[in-house]
Scaffold this active site. Structure first.
Site, PDB file in Angstrom:
ATOM      1  N   GLU A  66      -7.457  54.196  18.210  1.00  0.00           N
ATOM      2  CA  GLU A  66      -6.284  54.547  19.095  1.00  0.00           C
ATOM      3  C   GLU A  66      -5.090  53.129  19.047  1.00  0.00           C
ATOM      4  O   GLU A  66      -4.167  53.716  19.104  1.00  0.00           O
ATOM      5  CB  GLU A  66      -6.862  54.725  20.540  1.00  0.00           C
ATOM      6  CG  GLU A  66      -7.553  55.974  20.861  1.00  0.00           C
ATOM      7  CD  GLU A  66      -8.908  56.018  20.454  1.00  0.00           C
ATOM      8  OE1 GLU A  66      -9.707  55.025  19.747  1.00  0.00           O
ATOM      9  OE2 GLU A  66      -9.616  57.139  20.796  1.00  0.00           O
ATOM     10  N   PHE A  82     -18.438  59.220  33.830  1.00  0.00           N
ATOM     11  CA  PHE A  82     -18.556  59.058  32.411  1.00  0.00           C
ATOM     12  C   PHE A  82     -17.004  58.953  32.011  1.00  0.00           C
ATOM     13  O   PHE A  82     -16.158  59.610  32.149  1.00  0.00           O
ATOM     14  CB  PHE A  82     -19.121  59.963  31.653  1.00  0.00           C
ATOM     15  CG  PHE A  82     -19.287  60.018  30.106  1.00  0.00           C
ATOM     16  CD1 PHE A  82     -19.920  59.026  29.818  1.00  0.00           C
ATOM     17  CD2 PHE A  82     -18.668  60.887  29.399  1.00  0.00           C
ATOM     18  CE1 PHE A  82     -19.908  58.824  28.282  1.00  0.00           C
ATOM     19  CE2 PHE A  82     -18.822  60.884  28.137  1.00  0.00           C
ATOM     20  CZ  PHE A  82     -19.200  59.769  27.546  1.00  0.00           C
ATOM     21  N   GLN A  83     -16.961  57.712  31.191  1.00  0.00           N
ATOM     22  CA  GLN A  83     -15.506  57.268  30.423  1.00  0.00           C
ATOM     23  C   GLN A  83     -14.593  57.295  31.439  1.00  0.00           C
ATOM     24  O   GLN A  83     -13.297  57.323  31.131  1.00  0.00           O
ATOM     25  CB  GLN A  83     -15.118  58.364  29.477  1.00  0.00           C
ATOM     26  CG  GLN A  83     -16.141  58.320  28.064  1.00  0.00           C
ATOM     27  CD  GLN A  83     -15.678  59.144  27.029  1.00  0.00           C
ATOM     28  OE1 GLN A  83     -15.148  60.154  27.250  1.00  0.00           O
ATOM     29  NE2 GLN A  83     -16.085  58.575  25.782  1.00  0.00           N
ATOM     30  N   LYS A 120      -7.844  65.198  34.423  1.00  0.00           N
ATOM     31  CA  LYS A 120      -8.311  66.368  33.570  1.00  0.00           C
ATOM     32  C   LYS A 120      -7.941  67.433  34.693  1.00  0.00           C
ATOM     33  O   LYS A 120      -7.252  68.656  34.120  1.00  0.00           O
ATOM     34  CB  LYS A 120      -9.808  66.184  33.275  1.00  0.00           C
ATOM     35  CG  LYS A 120     -10.017  67.387  32.199  1.00  0.00           C
ATOM     36  CD  LYS A 120     -11.175  67.073  31.929  1.00  0.00           C
ATOM     37  CE  LYS A 120     -11.754  68.069  30.570  1.00  0.00           C
ATOM     38  NZ  LYS A 120     -13.027  67.848  30.000  1.00  0.00           N
ATOM     39  N   MET A 175      -1.970  31.406   7.978  1.00  0.00           N
ATOM     40  CA  MET A 175      -1.199  30.659   8.722  1.00  0.00           C
ATOM     41  C   MET A 175      -2.074  29.780   9.854  1.00  0.00           C
ATOM     42  O   MET A 175      -1.790  28.569   9.850  1.00  0.00           O
ATOM     43  CB  MET A 175      -0.359  31.716   9.937  1.00  0.00           C
ATOM     44  CG  MET A 175       0.247  31.073  10.699  1.00  0.00           C
ATOM     45  SD  MET A 175       1.778  30.099   9.713  1.00  0.00           S
ATOM     46  CE  MET A 175       2.968  31.307   9.694  1.00  0.00           C
TER      47      MET A 175
HETATM   48  C1  LIG Z   1      -5.009  40.015  16.485  1.00  0.00           C
HETATM   49  C2  LIG Z   1      -4.906  38.774  16.169  1.00  0.00           C
HETATM   50  N1  LIG Z   1      -5.935  37.732  16.169  1.00  0.00           N
HETATM   51  C3  LIG Z   1      -5.661  36.625  15.686  1.00  0.00           C
HETATM   52  C4  LIG Z   1      -4.347  35.999  15.227  1.00  0.00           C
HETATM   53  C5  LIG Z   1      -4.126  34.608  14.968  1.00  0.00           C
HETATM   54  N2  LIG Z   1      -3.434  34.505  13.716  1.00  0.00           N
HETATM   55  C6  LIG Z   1      -2.282  34.420  13.443  1.00  0.00           C
HETATM   56  S1  LIG Z   1      -1.923  34.432  11.939  1.00  0.00           S
HETATM   57  C7  LIG Z   1      -3.308  34.658  11.398  1.00  0.00           C
HETATM   58  C8  LIG Z   1      -4.084  34.605   9.792  1.00  0.00           C
HETATM   59  C9  LIG Z   1      -3.508  35.980   9.396  1.00  0.00           C
HETATM   60  O1  LIG Z   1      -3.826  35.726   8.071  1.00  0.00           O
HETATM   61  P1  LIG Z   1      -3.458  37.007   6.989  1.00  0.00           P
HETATM   62  O2  LIG Z   1      -3.320  38.380   7.692  1.00  0.00           O
HETATM   63  O3  LIG Z   1      -4.301  36.860   5.692  1.00  0.00           O
HETATM   64  O4  LIG Z   1      -1.895  36.272   6.679  1.00  0.00           O
HETATM   65  P2  LIG Z   1      -1.648  34.856   5.647  1.00  0.00           P
HETATM   66  O5  LIG Z   1      -1.130  33.972   6.953  1.00  0.00           O
HETATM   67  O6  LIG Z   1      -2.785  34.506   5.100  1.00  0.00           O
HETATM   68  O7  LIG Z   1      -0.274  35.641   5.125  1.00  0.00           O
HETATM   69  C10 LIG Z   1      -4.369  34.640  12.721  1.00  0.00           C
HETATM   70  C11 LIG Z   1      -5.680  34.808  12.434  1.00  0.00           C
HETATM   71  C12 LIG Z   1      -3.104  36.959  15.615  1.00  0.00           C
HETATM   72  N3  LIG Z   1      -2.293  36.662  15.311  1.00  0.00           N
HETATM   73  N4  LIG Z   1      -3.680  38.322  15.972  1.00  0.00           N
END
Ligand SMILES: Cc1ncc(C[n+]2csc(CCOP(=O)(O)OP(=O)(O)O)c2C)c(N)n1
Ligand SMILES: [Mg+2]
Lengths: 565, 178
Positions: free
Chosen positions: A49, A111-112, A161, A472
Site C-alpha cells: 500500500e 478485526f483489522q 463498511k 549518503m
Molecule cells: C525510509 C528511510 N529510511 C532511512 C533514511 C535515511 N537515509 C537517507 S539517505 C540513506 C542512504 C540511501 O542509500 P541509497 O538509496 O543506496 O542511496 P545513495 O546515498 O547510496 O546514493 C539513508 C539510509 C531515509 N531517508 N528514508
C-alpha cells in the site's frame, strides 16, 4: 436514484475526473472494489500500500491533478502512512480512501480495526470518518476541493463498511460549505506597495523559487518578474524547473548541496524574494547567520509558513501566480549590473573548479551516468529519484529546463519513493518514458513494484546507481564520524537478475564507456528496463553545507587535477 | 508570567477538539488553559486558549489554527478590553464552626457556598485569575480537598473584535482594521 455508498464513491470520483486509482483490496473495502467494476476507472495494483500512496503522489506531481489511493482497513491503511506523510511534507494533492470496520463496531477492537483518522490526523491536510452513505457525496466533494486548493495536500476518507453497503439517494452537491476554509488569493494592496518599495531599493536581490511556483503554475510570471527586474533565481530541490536551468538568471539549486555561487549570492543578497518556499533547514543552514544583510519578502499561501523559520519584512499572503500578476506591473525595470557581474565571477570559479574535480581515471562516477542520461533524454524526461547521494547528483547534474519533470521526496526524504512514484507519474504521461535514478538502498525498499510496472506495461527506465552503500549516511560517517561505517554497507543483490526475474530486460555498466550504450539499450527496448551502474563506492556529494553551519561555509569539491593550461 | 489569550470559532464537527489538541502537541505549543463549548448556534463551537507567551506567540498559534479546515475565525484578545472569567469550585475542609468564617470570606469575593457536608463545603467563585487566587490563598490554611476550574473564557467589551495577525488567512467575516 438510489445507490449504495460504494457506488456513490465512484460516481463522485468520475465527476472529479478520476480515471486511474492506485489501490490494494481487503475485507473492509470490498464493496468499493465490487462497485468499481461498473465504472470506467483503471485500477493499478501495487505490491504494497505504501506504493499506492507514492504512485498517487507521483501521478499528482506529474499531472497537477489529484492522485487517488485506496486501501483496506487496519494494516492496509497503516501501510499508507509513510506515503501520506511524504505527500503532506511536499504539499502533494492526494485523496486516500480506506475501508473501516462497520460503524457500530468502531471502538471495539474489531478485526483489522485501527483508528486511522487518529493515526493520520497530523499527516493529512484534513481527514474524514464516513459512517453513513448519506455523507459520502459531500465528503468526497470536500476532500477533492481541500486536497487541490490553497496549499495542496493529502486528504483521507475512512469509509465504514456499512456505509459502503447502505443505499441512499445520490445527488452530487453543487456547493461546498466550508466557512473557515478560504485560502487567500490576492495580497492586500498596501502590502504590495511595501514590497515594491523594498524591490526598488534593492541592489543585490535574489529570488528563492520553491515548489509553490510549480503548484501555482506561476512559471511564466516568475520569468517575467525576474527578467523585468533582472533578479537572479535560486531554486529549492522541489522548485527545480520553475525557471529553466539554462536561463541566464538561473542560479540552480540552493542549500545544503547547492552550488557555491548560488549560496554565496543568497548570503550576500540585500533582498530575498521567497516565492512559494518555506525556508527549510536544508536550504538555510544556520538560521542566525542566514542572509544577514537581506530584507525579505515572502509570497506564501499558507500563513503558518510566514515568519516560521525566518522573520520576513513583508509577507504577501496569497496565491503566487495571482500575487505575481498583481506585482509585476507595479515594479520598475532594473539592471543590477554590478550584482550580476559579481555572481558571474563566483559562477566562473565554481565551474572551473567542477571541471578540475572531474577525475579522468577510467572509473565510473555517478555524475557521469547522470550527465549522460541528461544528454540522452534531451533534458526533457520526467525523472523520479530515490533518496540519498544519487538524488542529489540527479538534482545537480540533470539540468531541468522544464517544470514538473523532477519527482522527488524533499520534505520527508522517503527512501523507496522512487519506483512507485515513477510508475504513478507514467500514468500521467503514458506517451513518454519516465526515468528513475535510484540508489541501491532506496531501490530495495520498493523493488517489488517492478511487478506492478510489468503488469501495467509502464514504460519506466530504472537507473540504479549502485555504490554498495547507504551512500549518503556513509558520507556523513566519513566526514563527521571519523569513518566509522555503522551498518551502511550493502551486499548485493544482482540487480540484473532481479530485474530479469520480474521479466524486465536489464543491463549493467561498470565503466564510463559503457554508460551511453547502456542508456541507448534502455531507450530502444520497449516497456520497463532496469540499468545498473556500478559506480565508485565512496564518492561524496559536494558542495556540502554541514548541518547547522553557515550557508556559505561549504565543503567544496576537492580539486583532483590541475587546471588545463 | 506573561499570558496571551486567543479565542477561536469552529464548525462543530466530530473530532474538532482532537484536531486542535493534536495541532498544539505537534507544534509544541504549551497551553495554560483551554475552554470549549457551543455558542448560541449549535453548529459553531467557541474555544478560549490561554498560552504562556514565552513559549509561543499568538500570531503563530493563529496562523496554525487557520490550517485546520474547520476553524472559522481566530482573534487575539491579549491586552484588549475584554471580560475574562474563570469559574472555580473549591471543596474546603470545614467543621460546622468554621462555616461562617468561610461564608464571610466568600461574600467578600462575591463567591458563594453551593454545597455543605458535615466536614466540608464547596465554594463557587467566578472572576479573574487574580481574584480567584486571592480566595484560594485564604482558604488554603483550612485545607483544600479538591479544586476544579473551567479555564478562562473571554468576551470583548463593546463592539470590538480582537486583533488579527494573519491578513487574508480567514475569509468570510468582516474584520476590524485596528
Ligand atoms: C525510509 C528511510 N529510511 C532511512 C533514511 C535515511 N537515509 C537517507 S539517505 C540513506 C542512504 C540511501 O542509500 P541509497 O538509496 O543506496 O542511496 P545513495 O546515498 O547510496 O546514493 C539513508 C539510509 C531515509 N531517508 N528514508
Ligand atoms: Mg547506495
Amino acid at each position: 436514484m438510489k445507490k449504495t455508498g460504494a457506488e456513490i464513491l465512484w460516481e463522485c470520483l468520475l465527476r472529479e475526473e478520476v480515471d486511474t486509482v492506485f489501490g490494494y483490496p481487503g475485507g473492509a473495502i470490498m464493496p468499493v472494489y465490487d462497485a468499481m467494476l461498473k465504472y470506467p476507472v483503471h485500477h493499478v495494483l501495487p505490491r504494497h500500500e505504501q506504493g499506492a500512496a507514492h504512485m498517487a503522489d507521483g501521478y499528482a506531481r506529474a499531472s497537477g491533478r489529484v492522485g487517488v489511493a485506496l486501501a483496506t482497513s487496519g494494516p492496509g491503511a497503516t501501510n499508507l502512512v509513510t506515503g501520506i506523510a511524504t505527500a503532506m511534507m511536499d504539499s502533494s494533492p492526494i485523496v486516500c480512501i480506506t475501508g473501516q470496520v462497520p460503524a457500530h463496531l468502531i471502538g471495539g477492537d474489531a478485526f483489522q480495526e485501527v483508528d486511522v483518522t487518529g493515526v493520520t490526523l497530523p499527516i493529512t491536510k484534513h481527514n474524514y470518518l464516513v459512517t453513513s452513505a448519506s455523507e459520502v457525496a459531500q465528503v468526497v466533494r470536500e476532500a477533492f476541493h481541500i486536497a487541490r486548493s490553497g496549499r495542496p495536500g493529502p486528504v483521507l476518507i475512512d469509509f465504514c463498511k456499512n456505509a459502503q453497503f447502505e443505499e441512499t439517494e445520490f445527488e452530487y452537491p453543487d456547493e461546498i460549505s466550508l466557512p473557515g476554509y478560504q485560502p487567500p488569493q490576492h495580497a492586500p494592496e498596501k502590502d504590495l506597495a511595501e514590497a515594491v518599495k523594498l524591490i526598488e531599493k534593492a541592489e543585490r536581490p535574489v529570488i528563492l523559487a520553491g515548489h509553490g511556483v510549480l503548484m501555482s503554475g506561476a512559471m511564466k510570471e516568475l520569468e517575467i518578474f525576474a527578467t523585468k527586474t533582472q533578479t537572479p533565481v535560486a531554486m529549492t530541490l522541489l522548485g527545480l524547473g520553475a525557471l529553466p536551468a539554462s536561463h541566464p538568471l538561473s542560479l540552480g539549486m540552493m542549500g545544503m548541496h547547492g552550488e557555491a555561487f548560488c549560496n554565496n549570492a543568497i548570503q550576500n543578497a540585500d533582498l530575498l524574494l521567497a516565492y512559494g518556499m518555506r525556508f527549510d533547514d536544508r536550504v538555510t543552514g544556520k538560521l542566525r547567520t542566514y542572509a544577514p544583510r537581506a530584507r525579505k519578502i515572502h509570497i506564501e499561501i499558507d500563513p503558518s509558513e510566514v515568519h516560521k523559520n525566518v522573520e520576513v519584512d513583508v509577507p504577501l499572503m496569497g496565491d503566487l501566480k495571482t500575487v505575481l500578476t498583481d506585482l509585476i506591473p507595479l515594479v520598475e525595470e532594473s539592471e543590477h549590473e554590478d550584482w550580476k557581474t559579481q555572481i558571474a565571477a563566483w559562477r566562473q570559479e565554481t565551474e572551473e573548479r567542477s571541471i578540475m574535480s572531474q577525475p579522468v581515471n577510467g572509473k565510473l562516477h555517478a555524475a557521469h551516468a547522470v550527465r549522460a542520461l541528461w544528454k540522452a533524454t534531451g533534458g526533457d524526461s520526467i525523472l523520479a529519484t530515490g533518496v540519498g547521494q544519487h538524488q542529489m547528483w540527479a538534482a545537480q547534474y540533470y539540468r531541468f529546463d522544464k517544470p514538473y519533470r523532477l519527482i522527488t521526496s524533499g520534505g520527508t526524504g522517503t527512501m523507496g519513493f522512487g519506483l512507485p512514484a515513477a510508475i504513478g507519474s507514467w500514468f500521467a504521461h503514458q506517451d513518454k518514458a519516465v526515468w528513475l535514478i535510484d540508489g541501491d538502498g532506496s531501490f530495495q525498499m520498493s523493488q517489488a513494484e517492478l511487478s506492478t510496472a510489468v503488469q501495467e506495461g509502464a514504460n519506466i527506465k530504472v537507473a540504479i546507481l549502485n555504490n554498495s552503500y547507504l551512500g549518503m549516511v556513509r558520507q556523513w560517517q566519513e566526514l563527521f564520524m571519523d569513518k566509522r561505517y555503522a551498518s551502511t554497507a550493502l551486499t548485493g543483490p544482482d540487480f540484473v537478475k532481479i530485474a530479469e526475474a520480474h521479466g524486465v530486460p536489464a543491463k549493467r555498466a561498470t565503466t564510463p564507456d559503457e554508460v551511453s550504450p547502456t542508456i541507448k539499450f534502455a531507450q530502444e527496448t520497449p516497456g520497463p528496463v532496469v540499468l545498473e551502474f556500478v559506480v565508485e563506492k565512496e564518492d561524496n556529494v559536494y558542495p556540502l553545507v554541514p548541518s547547522g553551519a553557515d550557508l556559505d561555509a561549504m565543503i567544496r569539491r576537492p580539486i583532483t587535477r590541475e587546471p588545463a593550461s | 508570567m506573561q499570558q496571551q489569550t486567543v479565542f477561536a470559532l469552529m464548525e462543530n464537527r466530530p473530532g474538532v477538539l482532537n484536531r486542535i489538541a493534536s495541532l498544539f502537541r505537534r507544534r509544541n505549543f504549551n497551553i495554560e488553559s483551554l475552554n470549549v463549548g457551543h455558542t448560541d448556534r449549535s453548529d459553531i463551537s467557541r474555544m478560549t486558549i490561554v498560552m504562556d507567551s514565552e513559549n509561543v506567540d499568538a500570531r503563530t498559534v493563529e496562523a496554525n489554527l487557520y490550517k485546520l479546515v474547520n476553524v472559522i475565525d481566530v482573534q487575539d484578545v491579549t491586552n484588549q478590553p475584554a471580560v475574562m472569567r474563570d469559574l472555580v469550585l473549591i471543596k474546603v475542609k470545614a467543621t460546622p464552626e468554621q462555616r461562617t468564617e468561610i461564608a464571610n470570606l466568600a461574600s467578600i469575593f462575591r463567591a458563594s457556598i453551593v454545597d455543605v457536608a458535615p466536614d466540608s463545603v464547596i465554594v463557587e467563585i467566578t472572576g479573574t485569575e487574580d481574584k480567584i487566587e486571592g480566595l484560594v490563598e485564604l482558604l488554603r490554611p483550612l485545607g483544600i480537598l479538591e479544586l476544579v476550574r473551567t479555564g478562562r473564557v473571554v468576551m470583548m467589551r463593546g463592539d470590538h473584535v480582537g486583533i488579527r495577525h494573519t491578513p487574508g488567512a480567514n475569509g468570510g467575516r468582516v474584520r476590524s482594521e485596528e
